[in-house]
Design an enzyme around this catalytic site. Structure first.
Site, PDB file in Angstrom:
ATOM      1  N   SER A   1       1.991 -19.630  18.473  1.00 33.09           N
ATOM      2  CA  SER A   1       1.192 -19.544  17.053  1.00 33.09           C
ATOM      3  C   SER A   1       0.137 -18.974  17.999  1.00 33.09           C
ATOM      4  CB  SER A   1       0.995 -20.479  16.429  1.00 33.09           C
ATOM      5  OG  SER A   1      -0.240 -19.594  15.317  1.00 33.09           O
TER       6      SER A   1
ATOM      7  N   TYR B   1      -2.089 -28.122  12.731  1.00 28.13           N
ATOM      8  CA  TYR B   1      -1.183 -27.805  12.583  1.00 28.13           C
ATOM      9  C   TYR B   1      -1.082 -26.988  14.330  1.00 28.13           C
ATOM     10  CZ  TYR B   1       1.526 -22.680  12.757  1.00 28.13           C
ATOM     11  OH  TYR B   1       2.288 -21.938  13.041  1.00 28.13           O
TER      12      TYR B   1
ATOM     13  N   LYS C   1       1.008 -27.110  17.793  1.00 29.47           N
ATOM     14  CA  LYS C   1       1.418 -26.014  18.791  1.00 29.47           C
ATOM     15  C   LYS C   1       1.041 -26.755  19.718  1.00 29.47           C
ATOM     16  CE  LYS C   1       4.100 -24.020  15.476  1.00 29.47           C
ATOM     17  NZ  LYS C   1       5.079 -23.911  15.609  1.00 29.47           N
TER      18      LYS C   1
END
Ligand code: UDP
Length: 340
Positions: free
Chosen positions: A127, A154, A158
């Protein structure tokens, strides 16, 4: 035919990639535990393709259950890993849930591919959040841009998964990896048979717009019009999910034909669009009325960023150029189908 494993195959991006891979001549084995999707998605994929994809209901954090996929399909040559939680706010409240799920499933996948795959080619679904807020003179974002401190658990999953993958490529000579850093995926398949299924009140802009237009939500809040951008609202790089899906096919093609060991690509259009520009494009494309109001800034929002996708354009022979009106119309058709 070469077989590709998709984890999170019934999710928003996974389902679109399943369709494009089969259309490109790959065999697919999809796995999912339906934690954020439903078995009905398999029906949508099957209708588009005129045949069902192979599928197993598996929680990828369960190594023994996951290994059974490789017992049944010893011909897996590449894997694309989508299976992950993705709600930024929830990750702040429940970081361990995110580390346990997003990292553990990924470690299991890497281990199984290295030890059990016919080939060990992994595409990792990353992302643009790994970059954090870039300075204005760092736009558009190139892949070499260093990571900043993660803005949420989050985003950290990644960043960490990319690091885990790099270390494993260095350690295991049979492992090849491609990291795809998505900007803002939106829209739905033109058939309106698959699309995004937000859980509860949508956090993301386009599902909130389509639900407001459909009368499910009363009014869209535009989070801030006092940013340092031409119209004051935030700027993002919105990429059509079908264009995004096609990049995955190109990435798998390249890995299987050239055996490239490590590659990172930004997947975006290269153009930034403000929230207000997107709202206007939606109204233009659909002719539907949309109630919106200017609201307070949303905490944690990055002001503006968009991709430099030229590496993916050159090396994958891919670009995302579906007009925004067409993309927004696809999202609207999908929403209307859900309503009916
Ligand atoms: N946004 C908004 N209203 C909403 C949802 C989002 O104004 O109801 C804005 C948000 O502030 C951001 C942009 O839309 O500037 C994209 O937000 P989204 O959550 O879709 O993606 P993000 O880039 O935050 O991951």
């Amino acid at each position: 035919m070469k077989r590709v494993l998709l984890t999170g195959a019934t999710g928003y991006i996974g389902s679109h990639v399943a369709v494009e891979l089969v259309n490109a001549g790959y065999d697919v084995i999809g796995v999912d535990n339906f934690s954020n999707s439903t078995p009905a998605v398999l029906g949508g994929i099957g209708k588009i393709l005129g045949k069902n994809i192979d599928f197993m209901e598996v929680d990828c954090t369960d190594a023994n259950a996951f290994a059974k996929v490789f017992d049944r399909y010893p011909d897996i040559e590449a894997a694309i890993h989508f299976a992950a939680y993705k709600a930024v706010g929830e990750s702040v409240a429940q970081p361990l849930k995110y580390f346990r799920n997003n990292l553990h499933s990924f470690e299991n996948l890497v281990e199984l591919m290295v030890t059990r795959g016919k080939g060990a080619n992994i595409v990792f679904s990353s992302s643009a959040t790994v970059y954090g807020q870039p300075a204005l003179d760092e736009l558009p974002i190139v892949e070499q841009q260093p990571f900043q401190e993660a803005s949420s658990p989050y985003a950290r999953t990644k960043q960490m998964a990319e690091g885990i993958l790099k270390d494993c490529v260095n350690a295991y000579p049979n492992l090849n990896a491609t990291v795809l850093r998505y900007f803002n995926p939106i829209g739905a398949h033109p058939s309106a048979l698959i699309g995004e299924l937000p859980n509860g009140v949508p956090n993301n802009l386009v599902p909130f717009i389509t639900q407001t237009a459909a009368g499910i939500r009363e009014c869209l809040s535009v989070f801030g019009n006092d940013y340092n951008t031409p119209d004051g609202s935030c700027i993002r790089d919105y990429i059509y999910v079908v264009d995004l899906a096609k990049a995955h096919v190109k990435a798998v093609d390249k890995m299987l034909s050239e055996g490239a060991r490590w590659n990172v690509y930004n997947l975006g259009t290269g153009k930034g669009l403000s929230v207000l520009e997107l709202v206007n494009a939606f109204i233009r494309a659909t002719g539907v009325e949309l109630k919106f109001r200017i609201a307070e800034r949303r905490p944690g929002d990055v002001e503006q960023y968009w991709a430099d996708p030229s590496k993916a354009n050159c090396e994958l022979g891919w670009s995302a150029d579906t007009p925004i009106e067409e993309v927004l119309l696809s999202a609207w058709r999908w929403q209307q189908g859900l309503k009916g």
